[in-house]
Design a protein around this motif. Structure first.
Motif, PDB file in Angstrom:
ATOM      1  N   THR A 312       0.856  -1.195   0.000  1.00 19.04           N
ATOM      2  CA  THR A 312       0.000   0.000   0.000  1.00 19.04           C
ATOM      3  C   THR A 312       0.889   1.241   0.000  1.00 19.04           C
ATOM      4  N   ALA A 313       0.280   2.370  -0.333  1.00 18.27           N
ATOM      5  CA  ALA A 313       1.039   3.624  -0.315  1.00 18.27           C
ATOM      6  C   ALA A 313       1.594   3.896   1.076  1.00 18.27           C
ATOM      7  N   GLY A 314       0.792   3.594   2.114  1.00 16.78           N
ATOM      8  CA  GLY A 314       1.242   3.804   3.484  1.00 16.78           C
ATOM      9  C   GLY A 314       2.410   2.904   3.843  1.00 16.78           C
ATOM     10  N   GLN A 315       2.366   1.659   3.405  1.00 18.06           N
ATOM     11  CA  GLN A 315       3.475   0.744   3.693  1.00 18.06           C
ATOM     12  C   GLN A 315       4.757   1.205   3.001  1.00 18.06           C
ATOM     13  N   GLY A 343      -1.098  -4.103   8.088  1.00 14.38           N
ATOM     14  CA  GLY A 343       0.151  -4.628   7.557  1.00 14.38           C
ATOM     15  C   GLY A 343       1.396  -4.173   8.282  1.00 14.38           C
ATOM     16  N   LYS A 344       1.272  -3.959   9.603  1.00 14.14           N
ATOM     17  CA  LYS A 344       2.444  -3.515  10.374  1.00 14.14           C
ATOM     18  C   LYS A 344       3.526  -4.590  10.407  1.00 14.14           C
ATOM     19  N   THR A 345       3.112  -5.859  10.515  1.00 15.10           N
ATOM     20  CA  THR A 345       4.100  -6.935  10.578  1.00 15.10           C
ATOM     21  C   THR A 345       4.926  -6.994   9.298  1.00 15.10           C
ATOM     22  N   MET A 476       5.680  -1.231  17.938  1.00 15.69           N
ATOM     23  CA  MET A 476       4.437  -1.292  17.153  1.00 15.69           C
ATOM     24  C   MET A 476       3.240  -1.363  18.082  1.00 15.69           C
ATOM     25  N   THR A 477       2.157  -0.787  17.649  1.00 18.87           N
ATOM     26  CA  THR A 477       0.902  -0.916  18.360  1.00 18.87           C
ATOM     27  C   THR A 477      -0.240  -0.913  17.361  1.00 18.87           C
ATOM     28  N   ASP A 492       9.230  10.845  22.861  1.00 25.73           N
ATOM     29  CA  ASP A 492      10.640  10.618  22.536  1.00 25.73           C
ATOM     30  C   ASP A 492      10.786   9.733  21.305  1.00 25.73           C
ATOM     31  N   LEU A 493       9.678   9.399  20.655  1.00 28.11           N
ATOM     32  CA  LEU A 493       9.704   8.566  19.453  1.00 28.11           C
ATOM     33  C   LEU A 493       9.174   9.348  18.253  1.00 28.11           C
ATOM     34  N   GLU A 494       9.731   9.033  17.093  1.00 31.21           N
ATOM     35  CA  GLU A 494       9.122   9.499  15.855  1.00 31.21           C
ATOM     36  C   GLU A 494       7.947   8.565  15.552  1.00 31.21           C
ATOM     37  N   VAL A 495       6.902   9.096  14.958  1.00 28.21           N
ATOM     38  CA  VAL A 495       5.677   8.315  14.781  1.00 28.21           C
ATOM     39  C   VAL A 495       5.379   8.109  13.305  1.00 28.21           C
ATOM     40  N   SER A 496       5.146   6.856  12.936  1.00 25.96           N
ATOM     41  CA  SER A 496       4.658   6.510  11.599  1.00 25.96           C
ATOM     42  C   SER A 496       3.278   5.880  11.751  1.00 25.96           C
ATOM     43  N   THR A 497       2.387   6.209  10.830  1.00 26.87           N
ATOM     44  CA  THR A 497       1.011   5.736  10.939  1.00 26.87           C
ATOM     45  C   THR A 497       0.574   5.054   9.654  1.00 26.87           C
ATOM     46  N   LEU A 498       0.020   3.861   9.811  1.00 23.07           N
ATOM     47  CA  LEU A 498      -0.612   3.145   8.706  1.00 23.07           C
ATOM     48  C   LEU A 498      -2.115   3.238   8.901  1.00 23.07           C
ATOM     49  N   SER A 499      -2.775   3.993   8.072  1.00 24.29           N
ATOM     50  CA  SER A 499      -4.209   4.210   8.256  1.00 24.29           C
ATOM     51  C   SER A 499      -5.055   3.465   7.235  1.00 24.29           C
TER      52      SER A 499
END
Length: 780
Positions: A312-315, A343-345, A476-477, A492-499
């Motif tokens: 996906t574009a997000g991945q 698809g975080k894994t 991951m969450t 203290d973390l940078e955040v990436s989001t898969l929506s």
């Protein structure tokens, strides 16, 4: 009652002298500071009252008392004007008892004699009925003495209606002439205030005026309070000074003063928190880490080539962010959040393969054996022949994927430990067993923590410390996190989001089954399950218990929190007994509505090999209906499972329900989730379930979850109603304040990284870093 009498009381009270504002031991004055023992502010309080302040309210110092802010404010004009009443209105009235009767009756629950005292309070407006209950005659006589005909005093409670009469519900009262002072001090405290009287959070045995009196005395004797916020920050962000803030929060004249005082304390808390997180981010950037640029990228390229679908574009964008982080000479610290099934894994696996291509190893830490085994199976399946590599770390031919769990015997662990230490295993998946001393890596380059909120700081450190140089970290969450939570809790973390969800994910229909309203629908549930199995599909049945009252490890019943604006609303001490349990449900279903179907069970008390065998059988289609606890909450991926029945669904939180239903509809077939509950309509529990049924948008639900549970487990606390470590901030309500505080923190650190020019603020930051709240900030 005449208005002139009330006026006389007011004037008399105002003329009364205040207590001395000094404390002496012998002849030497003792300085009172924020850190002084609470007893210094309680004056002549009895030992019982002191215990209530200390144990009941959890206050230990004078500073604790001053930070014990009112929960609401009462307009004191209602002391003499109660003509216009409304149900639920909080009243503080001066009145006189005109009637009092004592009744004896039999308690229906215990069968024992009990007593109630009914009194009528005459005010400047409508008369108010009051009822006091007692278990024995002595207590009934005590109530009757306080509200004897002719007694006058101050009464504080909620207006209500019962049998067409106005009543004062659960009143606090202070009767004139029953205190040691000539004019009752509680009455004086109420009447000396201006237009607003503070109503404090209380404990049994304390009245709001007891707290107000103690706060007033503490304010009069305490040494000048140190101003933490520098003048420039207060000017730039329009923040009130500390002295005015304490005066206005405890003794305001207007609602605007209350708002400005609260803003001051919230901004200060947000700023100190953001400074701690900002210093941590900058300190991390100073660490040296091994660059993992991917080498020639042959293993990752080979994996991408065998994928049967497009990313996906997000991945793709998230993968690019992670690759850029891995290529830098300081450790990556990134949070990867995403919807269930986003698809975080897969994103994490591609990062692990990039590290293996770079000559390093990757470890994935999972909270449960079921999830660790599921990750191992799914990763090995995705890699195919690429998981059969045997060279050091890996090559284009593949890399070895090793599993290590706590239930493995010493013999079973020998081989994996050897291959991990030698580097033959490029990817290692495991539970807390990975943290043990005997686990050694040849070159640990990346740590992936799944469902990070289940691991503490020490546990993460125990794994990252196994690397020769600080490893890169990806947590991951699947619990979507609102922006301000990410800024406050994971700052203290940078955040990436898969929506977005990958292609092929089918919609999930969610329905609430309200047994309190429709008990006959219970039979229809199992008919619906049979229909799904009849189509060749499989079904989950989720229970909150293993057997009897035994819960799954880490599972805590949701208990509805009290309304912080309602002093009469108290949370129950424990969840009610009798929740559905796996062992009993399996037997009941197998012998009843699901007889003839293949019904299996899965819970955390089972042996590891039995759990693994059960999941394999379910994945292979050998089990029609799997009755399980929340061990299936994350990571379990059975494409043929199309329906889920969650029994006693009101025992689970919103985020957990959203996670659970994400186990169905994963194979392109429409999913069905039935939320079965006995909760009454209009109850908070039903509101939670209706919210889950109304949408599959996890980010929307995460906000609803926070609004209802006031941070809850998103901040690392359980779902049992305990408060979060934030004192004044609420991450949704105070979003603008948090954003402003982060900007202020970055500006301060840019010009003065050590905060040397703002020593008072630096002290507050160090205190937070060293306190127990530091563990909260670290997402324990």
């Amino acid at each position: 009652m005449s208005t002139s009498w009330c006026t006389t009381v007011v004037r008399s009270a105002i003329r009364s002298s205040c207590r001395s504002s000094s404390i002496r031991r012998g002849t030497t004055p003792v300085a009172i500071t924020f850190d002084s023992p609470l007893t210094a502010a309680l004056g002549a309080a009895t030992p019982t009252q002191r215990k209530r302040f200390e144990d009941g309210l959890g206050l230990r110092t004078v500073g604790d008392l001053l930070r014990h802010f009112p929960r609401r404010y009462l307009e004191t004009g209602s002391l003499t004007r109660v003509a216009d009443l409304r149900i639920g209105q909080l009243l503080c009235v001066v009145g006189e008892i005109s009637e009092c009767q004592q009744h004896r009756y039999t308690d229906r629950r215990s069968g024992r004699p009990a007593f109630r005292v009914e009194a009528t309070l005459r005010t400047g407006g409508p008369s108010l009925k009051m009822t006091f209950f007692a278990k024995h005659q002595k207590m009934a006589d005590w109530h009757a003495d306080r509200v004897a005909v002719g007694n006058r005093g101050v009464f504080l409670g909620k207006a209500g209606r019962f049998r067409d009469q106005w009543q004062l519900t659960n009143p606090q009262l202070s009767i004139f002439g029953m205190a040691d002072d000539e004019e009752d001090s509680a009455v004086q405290e109420v009447l000396e205030f201006g237009d607003l009287y503070p109503i404090y959070p209380l404990t049994k045995g304390l009245q709001t005026w007891d707290v107000a009196r103690a706060v007033k005395f503490a304010r009069s004797v305490i040494e000048p309070i140190v101003e933490v916020l520098p003048d420039r920050i207060r000017e730039d962000f329009d923040v009130l000074g500390i002295d005015d803030a304490y005066e206005w929060v405890h003794r305001p004249d207007t609602r605007d003063q209350v708002a400005r005082a609260h803003h001051r304390f919230r901004f200060e808390e947000a700023l100190v928190t953001q400074l701690v997180l900002g210093r941590r981010r900058r300190a991390n950037r100073e660490l040296a880490a091994t660059v993992r640029s991917g080498g020639d990228g042959t293993l990752l390229a080979a994996f991408d080539a065998r994928l049967p679908f497009d990313l996906t574009a997000g991945q793709r964008s998230t993968g690019a962010e992670i690759e850029a982080d891995l290529a830098r000479p300081h450790p990556m610290n990134r949070l990867l959040q995403g919807e269930v099934g986003s698809g975080k894994t897969l994103v994490a696996l591609r990062a692990m393969l990039r590290v293996v291509d770079s000559g390093g190893q990757a470890a994935l830490l999972a909270p449960t054996e079921v999830l660790a085994q599921q990750h191992h199976r799914s990763i090995v399946t995705m890699l195919g022949e690429l998981a059969e590599g045997g060279t050091i770390f890996g090559s284009a031919d593949g890399t070895r994927v090793e599993l290590l769990t706590g239930s493995m015997t010493k013999t079973q662990r020998t081989g994996p430990l050897s291959r991990i230490a030698s580097g033959e295993a490029g990817i290692v998946i495991g539970t807390h067993a990975l943290l043990q001393d005997q686990v050694m890596f040849a070159d640990l380059g990346l740590v992936v923590v799944d469902e990070q909120h289940r691991f503490g700081v020490e546990q993460r450190a125990a794994l990252t410390d196994k690397a020769t140089a600080p490893p890169h970290l990806l947590v991951m969450t699947a619990t979507p996190i609102p922006r301000t939570v990410a800024m406050t809790v994971f700052g203290d973390l940078e955040v990436s989001t898969l929506s977005e969800l990958p292609a092929g994910r089918a919609p999930i229909q969610t329905n609430v089954v309200p047994l309190a309203d429709q008990p006959a629908w219970f039979d229809r549930i199992w008919q619906r399950v049979r229909e799904e199995v009849g189509k060749g599909h499989q079904v989950y049945v989720v229970c909150p218990r293993i057997s009897g009252d035994e819960q799954e490890a880490g599972q805590v019943d949701v208990v509805d929190l009290p309304d912080p604006e309602d002093p009469d609303d108290q949370a129950p001490s424990a969840a009610p007994p009798g929740a559905a349990a796996v062992e009993e449900v399996v037997e009941r279903l197998g012998a009843g509505p699901l007889s003839g179907l293949r019904v299996g069970r899965l819970h955390g008390r089972m042996a590891a090999d039995e759990k693994d065998a059960t999941m394999r059988a379910f994945a292979a289609g050998a089990i029609d209906v799997l009755v399980a606890t929340t061990v299936i909450e994350v990571g379990v991926d059975v494409h043929n499972a199309t329906a889920m029945v969650i029994l006693d669904a009101d025992r689970f939180g919103i985020s957990q329900l959203h996670q659970l239903r994400g186990r169905v509809g994963r194979g392109g077939l429409p999913g069905l989730c039935l939320l079965v509950t006995g909760a009454d309509a209009e109850s908070p529990a039903r509101e939670r379930l209706d919210a889950v049924a109304s949408t599959t948008d996890g980010f929307h639900l995460s906000r609803v979850d926070l609004e209802q549970r006031r941070e809850g487990d998103v901040l690392g606390a359980s779902q049992a109603g305990r408060r979060s470590s934030l004192e004044n901030l609420r991450v949704l309500r105070d979003e603008d304040t948090i954003v402003a505080a982060r900007a202020a923190a970055e500006g301060l650190l840019d010009t003065d990284a050590e905060l040397a020019q703002v020593p008072e603020l630096a002290t507050a930051v160090r205190d937070l870093e060293l306190s127990q709240q530091a563990e909260f900030v670290d997402k324990s």
